[in-house]
Motif scaffolding. Structure first.
Motif, PDB file in Angstrom:
ATOM      1  N   ILE A   1       0.850  -1.187   0.000  1.00  0.00           N
ATOM      2  CA  ILE A   1       0.000   0.000   0.000  1.00  0.00           C
ATOM      3  C   ILE A   1       0.886   1.238   0.000  1.00  0.00           C
ATOM      4  CG2 ILE A   1      -1.843   1.239   1.196  1.00  0.00           C
ATOM      5  CD1 ILE A   1      -2.604  -1.373   2.557  1.00  0.00           C
ATOM      6  N   ALA A   2       0.582   2.167  -0.890  1.00  0.00           N
ATOM      7  CA  ALA A   2       1.259   3.460  -0.947  1.00  0.00           C
ATOM      8  C   ALA A   2       0.205   4.565  -0.933  1.00  0.00           C
ATOM      9  CB  ALA A   2       2.115   3.572  -2.202  1.00  0.00           C
ATOM     10  N   SER A   3       0.374   5.537  -0.047  1.00  0.00           N
ATOM     11  CA  SER A   3      -0.594   6.623   0.076  1.00  0.00           C
ATOM     12  C   SER A   3       0.133   7.957   0.163  1.00  0.00           C
ATOM     13  CB  SER A   3      -1.489   6.431   1.305  1.00  0.00           C
ATOM     14  OG  SER A   3      -0.714   6.457   2.494  1.00  0.00           O
ATOM     15  N   TYR A   4      -0.553   8.998  -0.301  1.00  0.00           N
ATOM     16  CA  TYR A   4       0.017  10.355  -0.301  1.00  0.00           C
ATOM     17  C   TYR A   4      -1.126  11.347  -0.098  1.00  0.00           C
ATOM     18  CZ  TYR A   4       2.668  14.466  -1.814  1.00  0.00           C
ATOM     19  OH  TYR A   4       3.281  15.689  -1.866  1.00  0.00           O
ATOM     20  N   LEU A   5      -0.927  12.276   0.832  1.00  0.00           N
ATOM     21  CA  LEU A   5      -1.922  13.307   1.140  1.00  0.00           C
ATOM     22  C   LEU A   5      -1.224  14.661   1.123  1.00  0.00           C
ATOM     23  CD1 LEU A   5      -4.920  13.620   1.832  1.00  0.00           C
ATOM     24  CD2 LEU A   5      -4.313  13.507   4.254  1.00  0.00           C
ATOM     25  N   GLN A   6      -1.751  15.581   0.309  1.00  0.00           N
ATOM     26  CA  GLN A   6      -1.119  16.875   0.080  1.00  0.00           C
ATOM     27  C   GLN A   6      -2.104  18.014   0.322  1.00  0.00           C
ATOM     28  OE1 GLN A   6       2.172  17.933  -1.363  1.00  0.00           O
ATOM     29  NE2 GLN A   6       1.287  19.824  -0.572  1.00  0.00           N
ATOM     30  N   SER A   7      -1.643  19.067   0.986  1.00  0.00           N
ATOM     31  CA  SER A   7      -2.445  20.271   1.174  1.00  0.00           C
ATOM     32  C   SER A   7      -2.329  21.141  -0.071  1.00  0.00           C
ATOM     33  CB  SER A   7      -1.973  21.057   2.400  1.00  0.00           C
ATOM     34  OG  SER A   7      -2.269  20.374   3.598  1.00  0.00           O
ATOM     35  N   ILE A   8      -3.470  21.485  -0.659  1.00  0.00           N
ATOM     36  CA  ILE A   8      -3.498  22.355  -1.828  1.00  0.00           C
ATOM     37  C   ILE A   8      -3.640  23.810  -1.398  1.00  0.00           C
ATOM     38  CG2 ILE A   8      -4.668  22.852  -3.993  1.00  0.00           C
ATOM     39  CD1 ILE A   8      -3.196  20.197  -3.913  1.00  0.00           C
ATOM     40  N   THR A   9      -4.507  24.058  -0.448  1.00  0.00           N
ATOM     41  CA  THR A   9      -4.665  25.373   0.163  1.00  0.00           C
ATOM     42  C   THR A   9      -4.673  25.183   1.680  1.00  0.00           C
ATOM     43  OG1 THR A   9      -7.089  25.302   0.190  1.00  0.00           O
ATOM     44  CG2 THR A   9      -6.039  26.128  -1.815  1.00  0.00           C
ATOM     45  N   HIS A  10      -4.894  26.263   2.395  1.00  0.00           N
ATOM     46  CA  HIS A  10      -4.963  26.153   3.858  1.00  0.00           C
ATOM     47  C   HIS A  10      -6.208  25.397   4.312  1.00  0.00           C
ATOM     48  CE1 HIS A  10      -1.561  28.785   4.981  1.00  0.00           C
ATOM     49  NE2 HIS A  10      -1.828  29.390   3.826  1.00  0.00           N
ATOM     50  N   LYS A  11      -7.188  25.236   3.445  1.00  0.00           N
ATOM     51  CA  LYS A  11      -8.437  24.578   3.811  1.00  0.00           C
ATOM     52  C   LYS A  11      -8.657  23.252   3.091  1.00  0.00           C
ATOM     53  CE  LYS A  11     -10.669  29.050   4.636  1.00  0.00           C
ATOM     54  NZ  LYS A  11     -11.825  29.922   4.275  1.00  0.00           N
ATOM     55  N   LEU A  12      -7.957  23.010   2.005  1.00  0.00           N
ATOM     56  CA  LEU A  12      -8.232  21.854   1.152  1.00  0.00           C
ATOM     57  C   LEU A  12      -6.999  20.965   1.034  1.00  0.00           C
ATOM     58  CD1 LEU A  12     -10.125  20.365  -0.840  1.00  0.00           C
ATOM     59  CD2 LEU A  12      -9.198  21.848  -2.643  1.00  0.00           C
ATOM     60  N   GLY A  13      -7.237  19.656   1.164  1.00  0.00           N
ATOM     61  CA  GLY A  13      -6.189  18.667   0.972  1.00  0.00           C
ATOM     62  C   GLY A  13      -6.706  17.525   0.116  1.00  0.00           C
ATOM     63  N   VAL A  14      -5.879  17.022  -0.775  1.00  0.00           N
ATOM     64  CA  VAL A  14      -6.251  15.912  -1.646  1.00  0.00           C
ATOM     65  C   VAL A  14      -5.179  14.834  -1.537  1.00  0.00           C
ATOM     66  CG1 VAL A  14      -7.551  17.356  -3.258  1.00  0.00           C
ATOM     67  CG2 VAL A  14      -5.114  16.962  -3.642  1.00  0.00           C
ATOM     68  N   GLY A  15      -5.582  13.600  -1.835  1.00  0.00           N
ATOM     69  CA  GLY A  15      -4.631  12.503  -1.738  1.00  0.00           C
ATOM     70  C   GLY A  15      -5.096  11.297  -2.521  1.00  0.00           C
ATOM     71  N   ALA A  16      -4.227  10.284  -2.560  1.00  0.00           N
ATOM     72  CA  ALA A  16      -4.516   9.050  -3.270  1.00  0.00           C
ATOM     73  C   ALA A  16      -3.841   7.895  -2.539  1.00  0.00           C
ATOM     74  CB  ALA A  16      -4.036   9.117  -4.714  1.00  0.00           C
ATOM     75  N   GLU A  17      -4.431   6.721  -2.696  1.00  0.00           N
ATOM     76  CA  GLU A  17      -3.888   5.498  -2.100  1.00  0.00           C
ATOM     77  C   GLU A  17      -3.937   4.378  -3.137  1.00  0.00           C
ATOM     78  OE1 GLU A  17      -4.389   3.555   2.194  1.00  0.00           O
ATOM     79  OE2 GLU A  17      -6.116   3.130   0.900  1.00  0.00           O
ATOM     80  N   PHE A  18      -2.820   3.713  -3.327  1.00  0.00           N
ATOM     81  CA  PHE A  18      -2.717   2.610  -4.282  1.00  0.00           C
ATOM     82  C   PHE A  18      -2.464   1.319  -3.513  1.00  0.00           C
ATOM     83  CE2 PHE A  18      -0.197  -0.164  -7.056  1.00  0.00           C
ATOM     84  CZ  PHE A  18      -1.081  -0.307  -8.121  1.00  0.00           C
ATOM     85  N   VAL A  19      -3.300   0.315  -3.769  1.00  0.00           N
ATOM     86  CA  VAL A  19      -3.207  -0.982  -3.080  1.00  0.00           C
ATOM     87  C   VAL A  19      -2.937  -2.057  -4.122  1.00  0.00           C
ATOM     88  CG1 VAL A  19      -4.367  -2.648  -1.591  1.00  0.00           C
ATOM     89  CG2 VAL A  19      -4.814  -0.204  -1.302  1.00  0.00           C
ATOM     90  N   TYR A  20      -1.864  -2.813  -3.910  1.00  0.00           N
ATOM     91  CA  TYR A  20      -1.505  -3.919  -4.800  1.00  0.00           C
ATOM     92  C   TYR A  20      -1.510  -5.209  -3.971  1.00  0.00           C
ATOM     93  CZ  TYR A  20       1.237  -6.958  -7.857  1.00  0.00           C
ATOM     94  OH  TYR A  20       1.672  -8.004  -8.632  1.00  0.00           O
ATOM     95  N   GLN A  21      -2.376  -6.140  -4.349  1.00  0.00           N
ATOM     96  CA  GLN A  21      -2.522  -7.400  -3.626  1.00  0.00           C
ATOM     97  C   GLN A  21      -2.049  -8.556  -4.501  1.00  0.00           C
ATOM     98  OE1 GLN A  21      -6.267  -7.893  -1.430  1.00  0.00           O
ATOM     99  NE2 GLN A  21      -6.854  -5.842  -2.074  1.00  0.00           N
ATOM    100  N   ARG A  22      -1.255  -9.415  -3.913  1.00  0.00           N
ATOM    101  CA  ARG A  22      -0.756 -10.614  -4.586  1.00  0.00           C
ATOM    102  C   ARG A  22      -0.822 -11.775  -3.596  1.00  0.00           C
ATOM    103  NH1 ARG A  22       2.605 -11.433  -9.210  1.00  0.00           N
ATOM    104  NH2 ARG A  22       3.804 -13.376  -9.067  1.00  0.00           N
ATOM    105  N   PRO A  23      -2.012 -12.325  -3.354  1.00  0.00           N
ATOM    106  CA  PRO A  23      -2.133 -13.412  -2.372  1.00  0.00           C
ATOM    107  C   PRO A  23      -1.435 -14.691  -2.803  1.00  0.00           C
ATOM    108  CG  PRO A  23      -4.197 -13.097  -3.551  1.00  0.00           C
ATOM    109  CD  PRO A  23      -3.299 -11.971  -3.966  1.00  0.00           C
ATOM    110  N   MET A  24      -1.373 -14.942  -4.115  1.00  0.00           N
ATOM    111  CA  MET A  24      -0.688 -16.105  -4.667  1.00  0.00           C
ATOM    112  C   MET A  24       0.171 -15.659  -5.838  1.00  0.00           C
ATOM    113  SD  MET A  24      -3.607 -19.073  -4.437  1.00  0.00           S
ATOM    114  CE  MET A  24      -4.852 -18.074  -5.283  1.00  0.00           C
ATOM    115  N   PRO A  25       1.185 -16.444  -6.212  1.00  0.00           N
ATOM    116  CA  PRO A  25       2.101 -15.992  -7.273  1.00  0.00           C
ATOM    117  C   PRO A  25       1.409 -15.627  -8.581  1.00  0.00           C
ATOM    118  CG  PRO A  25       3.033 -17.875  -6.115  1.00  0.00           C
ATOM    119  CD  PRO A  25       1.642 -17.706  -5.588  1.00  0.00           C
ATOM    120  N   LYS A  26       0.317 -16.280  -8.936  1.00  0.00           N
ATOM    121  CA  LYS A  26      -0.342 -16.020 -10.213  1.00  0.00           C
ATOM    122  C   LYS A  26      -1.647 -15.250 -10.068  1.00  0.00           C
ATOM    123  CE  LYS A  26       1.656 -20.041 -12.545  1.00  0.00           C
ATOM    124  NZ  LYS A  26       1.371 -21.256 -13.343  1.00  0.00           N
ATOM    125  N   VAL A  27      -1.903 -14.739  -8.891  1.00  0.00           N
ATOM    126  CA  VAL A  27      -3.127 -13.973  -8.638  1.00  0.00           C
ATOM    127  C   VAL A  27      -2.727 -12.595  -8.132  1.00  0.00           C
ATOM    128  CG1 VAL A  27      -5.275 -13.845  -7.340  1.00  0.00           C
ATOM    129  CG2 VAL A  27      -4.411 -16.071  -8.099  1.00  0.00           C
TER     130      VAL A  27
END
Length: 350
Positions: free
Chosen positions: A202-228
């Motif tokens: 999991i990789a996440s990033y949260l950034q303040s755009i203004t003093h009142k507003l913040g935006v962000g994103a989170e990327f989740v990569y799951q690999r429970p088995m080698p071919k899944v």
């Protein structure tokens, strides 16, 4: 014709009357290398480092605040709602402070019919740079976490859950977090195996755009088995126009949309609402849930109440009888399913 050779005069020839003459440099003569302004602008146009430096300088001039962690996007709602504070059955927590940095805790849990009763022993150590917490119950299930601050901005975190029963899955999580002046970046690896490259990342990033507003994103990569393998992307927005109002919106993949609104009505009263929409066309599922909650602080007690659109009503009362001693009582009524839950608790700290 006689020839004459020019020889430099020595200091001995002039004696004490000799004077030093400053030799002009190349730059003084105006014959140094000239900078082509057109080539410099062309280099900056195609150089991504130039844009990064310009953006960083602009951020520093704005003086934006840190937006917090991506996982705690709606932390005000979590503290207002009674979900994370409900008790089932009976529970007693006895905490003993042994030193300013170390304390122990004994927890007794009396489960509902069909659930076993448990005893947990926990220890906590904390100082300016380190936090360690671990607990074990009577079924020999061990849980622990540790945080270490390499600097004021960079922290390393780890969690582990070792289950004695084969029916339950153990878990190991490694995490690194960097807290900038106006952003927070986080990386997590859960049950990562370097042998077959399985796990959850999991990789996440949260950034303040203004003093009142913040935006962000989170990327989740799951690999429970080698071919899944599977990956999802979540987007988030946090808007805080004033200190007593917070609005958050978050998408989980393309199927789930959640929004929350929190407001501090008065110095003693807080209220909030949560909305979650689920849309899975492939499964024919379209669901929505709405939850409203309120928290009110009296002189020696705290009341949390919550209700949703499925007919579930919850309430929690925490009464502070004396310094370090609290009594808790909680109840939940599910009118749609016809189920009720009830719990009492005691907290003692010495």
């Amino acid at each position: 014709m006689a020839s004459y050779a020019l020889q430099p005069a020595s200091a001995e020839t002039h004696g004490s009357a000799a004077t030093s003459v400053a030799v002009p440099s190349i730059s003084d003569l105006g014959i140094g290398p000239k900078v082509n302004l057109e080539e410099e602008l062309h280099f900056k146009f195609w150089n991504p480092v130039h844009y990064f430096r310009a953006l960083n300088q602009h951020r520093m001039r704005l003086g934006l605040p840190n937006p917090g962690q991506f996982d705690m996007l709606n932390k005000e709602i979590k503290m207002t709602m009674a979900t994370n504070f409900m008790i089932e059955g009976g529970q007693a927590d006895l905490a003993k402070i042994l030193s300013p940095n170390f304390q122990t805790m004994h927890t007794f849990k009396l489960g509902l019919p069909g659930q076993p009763s448990l005893f947990e022993f926990a220890g906590v150590y904390a100082d300016e740079d380190t936090l360690m917490h671990a607990k074990m119950d009577t079924e020999f299930n061990l849980q622990g976490r540790a945080n270490y601050a390499l600097s004021k901005q960079l922290q390393l975190k780890g969690q582990a859950q070792l289950m004695a029963s084969s029916d339950s899955q153990s878990m190991v999580q490694l995490e690194s977090e960097y807290t900038g002046s106006d952003y927070t970046a986080n990386l997590k690896a859960i049950n990562a195996s370097p042998v077959d490259s399985t796990g959850i990342f999991i990789a996440s990033y949260l950034q303040s755009i203004t003093h009142k507003l913040g935006v962000g994103a989170e990327f989740v990569y799951q690999r429970p088995m080698p071919k899944v393998q599977e990956s999802t992307l979540s987007l988030a927005l946090r808007y805080q126009p004033t200190e007593d109002r917070v609005l958050t919106v978050q998408t989980q993949s393309t199927n789930v949309l959640s929004a929350s609104y929190w407001r501090k009505v008065s110095p003693k009263c807080e209220a909030g609402a949560e909305l979650q929409v689920l849309n899975v066309p492939s499964q024919g599922r379209r669901e929505a849930s709405c939850t409203v909650g309120v928290k009110y602080d009296f002189a020696a007690s705290t009341v949390r109440a919550m209700a949703d659109n499925f007919g579930k009503v919850s309430m929690l009362l925490e009464e502070k009888i004396a310094p370090g001693f609290s009594f808790l009582i909680s109840g939940e009524l599910d009118h749609l399913k016809g189920e009720n839950k009830f719990g009492i608790g005691l907290n003692l700290e010495s």
